[in-house]
Design a protein around this motif. Structure first.
Motif, PDB file in Angstrom:
ATOM      1  N   PRO A 213       0.825  -1.214   0.000  1.00 20.95           N
ATOM      2  CA  PRO A 213       0.000   0.000   0.000  1.00 20.95           C
ATOM      3  C   PRO A 213       0.860   1.266   0.000  1.00 20.95           C
ATOM      4  CG  PRO A 213      -0.900  -1.597   1.528  1.00 20.95           C
ATOM      5  CD  PRO A 213       0.416  -2.157   1.058  1.00 20.95           C
ATOM      6  N   GLY A 214       0.483   2.216  -0.841  1.00 21.13           N
ATOM      7  CA  GLY A 214       1.211   3.475  -0.939  1.00 21.13           C
ATOM      8  C   GLY A 214       2.396   3.446  -1.876  1.00 21.13           C
ATOM      9  N   GLU A 215       2.711   2.287  -2.449  1.00 24.76           N
ATOM     10  CA  GLU A 215       3.868   2.158  -3.339  1.00 24.76           C
ATOM     11  C   GLU A 215       3.413   2.091  -4.794  1.00 24.76           C
ATOM     12  OE1 GLU A 215       6.948   2.654  -4.703  1.00 24.76           O
ATOM     13  OE2 GLU A 215       7.420   2.094  -2.623  1.00 24.76           O
ATOM     14  N   ASN A 216       3.885   3.041  -5.603  1.00 24.11           N
ATOM     15  CA  ASN A 216       3.452   3.124  -6.996  1.00 24.11           C
ATOM     16  C   ASN A 216       4.540   2.783  -8.007  1.00 24.11           C
ATOM     17  OD1 ASN A 216       0.676   4.092  -6.630  1.00 24.11           O
ATOM     18  ND2 ASN A 216       1.644   5.917  -5.765  1.00 24.11           N
ATOM     19  N   HIS A 217       5.741   2.434  -7.560  1.00 24.04           N
ATOM     20  CA  HIS A 217       6.825   2.080  -8.478  1.00 24.04           C
ATOM     21  C   HIS A 217       6.694   0.604  -8.856  1.00 24.04           C
ATOM     22  CE1 HIS A 217       8.372   5.731  -6.553  1.00 24.04           C
ATOM     23  NE2 HIS A 217       9.112   5.886  -7.633  1.00 24.04           N
ATOM     24  N   THR A 218       6.199   0.356 -10.042  1.00 25.64           N
ATOM     25  CA  THR A 218       5.894  -1.019 -10.444  1.00 25.64           C
ATOM     26  C   THR A 218       6.893  -1.643 -11.409  1.00 25.64           C
ATOM     27  OG1 THR A 218       4.548  -0.306 -12.329  1.00 25.64           O
ATOM     28  CG2 THR A 218       3.424  -0.548 -10.203  1.00 25.64           C
ATOM     29  N   LEU A 219       7.726  -0.849 -12.076  1.00 31.34           N
ATOM     30  CA  LEU A 219       8.551  -1.388 -13.159  1.00 31.34           C
ATOM     31  C   LEU A 219       9.444  -2.561 -12.735  1.00 31.34           C
ATOM     32  CD1 LEU A 219       9.607   1.701 -15.312  1.00 31.34           C
ATOM     33  CD2 LEU A 219       7.932  -0.066 -15.828  1.00 31.34           C
ATOM     34  N   PRO A 220      10.158  -2.485 -11.599  1.00 32.90           N
ATOM     35  CA  PRO A 220      10.968  -3.651 -11.215  1.00 32.90           C
ATOM     36  C   PRO A 220      10.128  -4.904 -11.023  1.00 32.90           C
ATOM     37  CG  PRO A 220      11.621  -1.711  -9.964  1.00 32.90           C
ATOM     38  CD  PRO A 220      10.346  -1.355 -10.664  1.00 32.90           C
ATOM     39  N   LEU A 221       8.931  -4.739 -10.487  1.00 27.12           N
ATOM     40  CA  LEU A 221       8.045  -5.884 -10.288  1.00 27.12           C
ATOM     41  C   LEU A 221       7.540  -6.415 -11.628  1.00 27.12           C
ATOM     42  CD1 LEU A 221       7.231  -7.223  -7.638  1.00 27.12           C
ATOM     43  CD2 LEU A 221       5.055  -6.010  -7.751  1.00 27.12           C
ATOM     44  N   GLU A 222       7.313  -5.516 -12.582  1.00 25.48           N
ATOM     45  CA  GLU A 222       6.906  -5.941 -13.921  1.00 25.48           C
ATOM     46  C   GLU A 222       8.026  -6.722 -14.602  1.00 25.48           C
ATOM     47  OE1 GLU A 222       4.894  -2.941 -16.360  1.00 25.48           O
ATOM     48  OE2 GLU A 222       4.656  -1.751 -14.539  1.00 25.48           O
ATOM     49  N   ALA A 223       9.268  -6.306 -14.379  1.00 20.88           N
ATOM     50  CA  ALA A 223      10.404  -7.044 -14.937  1.00 20.88           C
ATOM     51  C   ALA A 223      10.474  -8.443 -14.333  1.00 20.88           C
ATOM     52  CB  ALA A 223      11.701  -6.282 -14.681  1.00 20.88           C
ATOM     53  N   LEU A 224      10.244  -8.543 -13.028  1.00 24.93           N
ATOM     54  CA  LEU A 224      10.252  -9.852 -12.369  1.00 24.93           C
ATOM     55  C   LEU A 224       9.121 -10.729 -12.901  1.00 24.93           C
ATOM     56  CD1 LEU A 224      11.195 -11.862 -10.229  1.00 24.93           C
ATOM     57  CD2 LEU A 224       9.831 -10.596  -8.545  1.00 24.93           C
ATOM     58  N   ALA A 225       7.937 -10.154 -13.070  1.00 21.88           N
ATOM     59  CA  ALA A 225       6.803 -10.921 -13.598  1.00 21.88           C
ATOM     60  C   ALA A 225       7.112 -11.452 -14.994  1.00 21.88           C
ATOM     61  CB  ALA A 225       5.550 -10.047 -13.621  1.00 21.88           C
ATOM     62  N   ALA A 226       7.722 -10.609 -15.826  1.00 21.77           N
ATOM     63  CA  ALA A 226       8.067 -11.039 -17.183  1.00 21.77           C
ATOM     64  C   ALA A 226       9.118 -12.144 -17.162  1.00 21.77           C
ATOM     65  CB  ALA A 226       8.570  -9.844 -17.990  1.00 21.77           C
ATOM     66  N   ALA A 227      10.101 -12.018 -16.267  1.00 24.91           N
ATOM     67  CA  ALA A 227      11.154 -13.033 -16.176  1.00 24.91           C
ATOM     68  C   ALA A 227      10.596 -14.363 -15.685  1.00 24.91           C
ATOM     69  CB  ALA A 227      12.263 -12.546 -15.247  1.00 24.91           C
ATOM     70  N   LEU A 228       9.703 -14.327 -14.699  1.00 24.35           N
ATOM     71  CA  LEU A 228       9.084 -15.557 -14.201  1.00 24.35           C
ATOM     72  C   LEU A 228       8.248 -16.224 -15.288  1.00 24.35           C
ATOM     73  CD1 LEU A 228       7.980 -14.339 -10.657  1.00 24.35           C
ATOM     74  CD2 LEU A 228       9.622 -16.166 -11.115  1.00 24.35           C
ATOM     75  N   ALA A 229       7.445 -15.432 -15.986  1.00 23.63           N
ATOM     76  CA  ALA A 229       6.621 -15.981 -17.062  1.00 23.63           C
ATOM     77  C   ALA A 229       7.487 -16.562 -18.169  1.00 23.63           C
ATOM     78  CB  ALA A 229       5.703 -14.896 -17.620  1.00 23.63           C
ATOM     79  N   GLY A 230       8.629 -15.914 -18.416  1.00 26.23           N
ATOM     80  CA  GLY A 230       9.538 -16.415 -19.435  1.00 26.23           C
ATOM     81  C   GLY A 230      10.113 -17.778 -19.097  1.00 26.23           C
ATOM     82  N   ARG A 231      10.132 -18.127 -17.822  1.00 31.82           N
ATOM     83  CA  ARG A 231      10.609 -19.446 -17.388  1.00 31.82           C
ATOM     84  C   ARG A 231       9.468 -20.442 -17.210  1.00 31.82           C
ATOM     85  NH1 ARG A 231      15.884 -18.905 -13.422  1.00 31.82           N
ATOM     86  NH2 ARG A 231      17.006 -17.378 -14.694  1.00 31.82           N
ATOM     87  N   GLY A 232       8.286 -20.043 -17.666  1.00 29.15           N
ATOM     88  CA  GLY A 232       7.149 -20.952 -17.599  1.00 29.15           C
ATOM     89  C   GLY A 232       6.515 -21.061 -16.237  1.00 29.15           C
ATOM     90  N   LEU A 233       6.725 -20.066 -15.375  1.00 29.82           N
ATOM     91  CA  LEU A 233       6.165 -20.096 -14.026  1.00 29.82           C
ATOM     92  C   LEU A 233       4.931 -19.195 -13.964  1.00 29.82           C
ATOM     93  CD1 LEU A 233       9.498 -19.812 -12.007  1.00 29.82           C
ATOM     94  CD2 LEU A 233       8.237 -21.882 -12.622  1.00 29.82           C
ATOM     95  N   PRO A 234       3.804 -19.704 -13.492  1.00 31.75           N
ATOM     96  CA  PRO A 234       2.575 -18.902 -13.447  1.00 31.75           C
ATOM     97  C   PRO A 234       2.694 -17.739 -12.472  1.00 31.75           C
ATOM     98  CG  PRO A 234       2.265 -20.995 -12.311  1.00 31.75           C
ATOM     99  CD  PRO A 234       3.601 -21.076 -12.985  1.00 31.75           C
ATOM    100  N   VAL A 235       2.200 -16.577 -12.891  1.00 32.41           N
ATOM    101  CA  VAL A 235       2.306 -15.355 -12.094  1.00 32.41           C
ATOM    102  C   VAL A 235       0.967 -14.637 -12.093  1.00 32.41           C
ATOM    103  CG1 VAL A 235       3.490 -13.151 -11.804  1.00 32.41           C
ATOM    104  CG2 VAL A 235       4.717 -15.090 -12.776  1.00 32.41           C
TER     105      VAL A 235
END
Length: 327
Positions: A213-235
């Motif tokens: 809550p209160g945190e609006n910086h999402t880009l690092p988390l979006e990079a992590l989500a993309a990397a996890l999905a790229g390894r075939g892991l559900p996110v």
């Protein structure tokens, strides 16, 4: 056999596409500058394709640097032509062909941003962002992600460029706010476009990612989500500033193996929240499960929560999530 030029190339020249990638502009921009301002080379190959020399590229780099400061293209071209180097052989030593898949190629070329010792692609990306050039920026982002993978592209190209733009904005007041927003938006879009189709989920084998809550910086988390999905892991990604009640309900409904909580600032990191999520349980009596919680981001520095993992960067976080989800 044609002898190599000063850059080591056998064909003594760069194509328009190669030049555009080096400069961080669209090929049509290079051709337009050639046609309008006479910045192009006089040489053609047998197929009538232009071949750009090291001196030609140096002239275009000067043009890019001037337009990035806000100078009109016509005036920038006039100055670039006047300032063009007279010793092509000397200039050629500083110009090397782009090698997307080779060893790290570093650059200290000036872009108006304090990039330091970074990959060559950072220079082109910074210039495209400063010019607010959507087409060139999208092409560069998709190319570096495809060539290096999400993790290396983020660590070696995208993050250094974002940090340089942020420093420029902080030192110049409100002057470069539009550049930071523009770059962030395109990075977010590129990360989403590179995500493969969703993989089938198995019970208890998914990852939940959210900003506290209160945190609006999402880009690092979006990079992590993309990397996890790229390894075939559900996110399951919930983005910025997820309220506490919504976070708890999302965990309860999905039963994830791991939960990543991103905090950019210490003011948003909450030890009680991390502890509460880690203590959540679900399932039948005798076989109840709890999620592994990972505290992500610099905001958690100095916050120690028993049982909560704290990876130091994207690579370490990716390894930790993969170990939890696949065990």
């Amino acid at each position: 056999m044609t002898p190599p030029d000063a850059t080591g190339r056998q064909d003594a020249g760069f194509t328009t596409g190669e030049v555009a990638r080096r400069l961080g502009v669209a090929p049509t921009t290079v051709r337009s500058w050639d046609r309008r301002y006479g910045l192009g080379p006089p040489l053609h190959t047998g197929g009538k394709h232009r071949r750009w020399t090291a001196a030609d590229i140096a002239r275009l780099e000067r043009m890019c640097a001037l337009t990035a400061t806000g100078l009109p293209p016509a005036e920038a071209a006039r100055i670039a032509l006047v300032d063009q180097p007279t010793d092509g052989a000397t200039t050629a030593k500083s110009v090397t062909p782009a090698r997307p898949r080779g060893p790290i190629a570093r650059s200290r070329a000036r872009t108006g941003l304090q990039l330091g010792d970074v990959r060559q692609e950072c220079r082109g990306m910074a210039r495209a962002a400063l010019r607010l050039d959507s087409g060139a920026l999208d092409e560069l982002l998709m190319t570096v992600i495809a060539d290096y993978g999400v993790v290396a592209a983020w660590n070696e190209v995208i993050m250094p460029t974002l940090q340089a733009v942020g420093r420029k904005w902080e030192s110049a007041g409100e002057k470069y706010v539009e550049v930071e927003h523009f770059l962030s938006w395109h990075v977010s879009g590129a990360l989403r476009r590179c995500v493969p189709p969703a993989v089938p989920e198995r019970s208890g084998g998914t990852t939940l990612l959210a900003c506290v809550p209160g945190e609006n910086h999402t880009l690092p988390l979006e990079a992590l989500a993309a990397a996890l999905a790229g390894r075939g892991l559900p996110v399951r990604m919930f983005g910025a500033a997820l309220p506490v009640e919504a976070l708890v309900e999302a965990v309860r409904r999905t039963g994830p193996a791991a939960v990543g909580l991103w905090a950019q600032s210490r003011t948003t990191a909450s030890r009680p929240l991390a502890h509460h999520v880690a203590a959540m349980e679900w399932g039948v009596r005798g076989a109840r499960r709890s999620p592994v919680v990972l505290a992500l981001g610099p905001g958690w520095a100095g916050h120690t929560v028993p049982g909560v993992l704290r990876p130091s960067g994207l690579s370490e976080a990716l390894t930790a999530f993969e170990a939890v989800v696949t065990r």
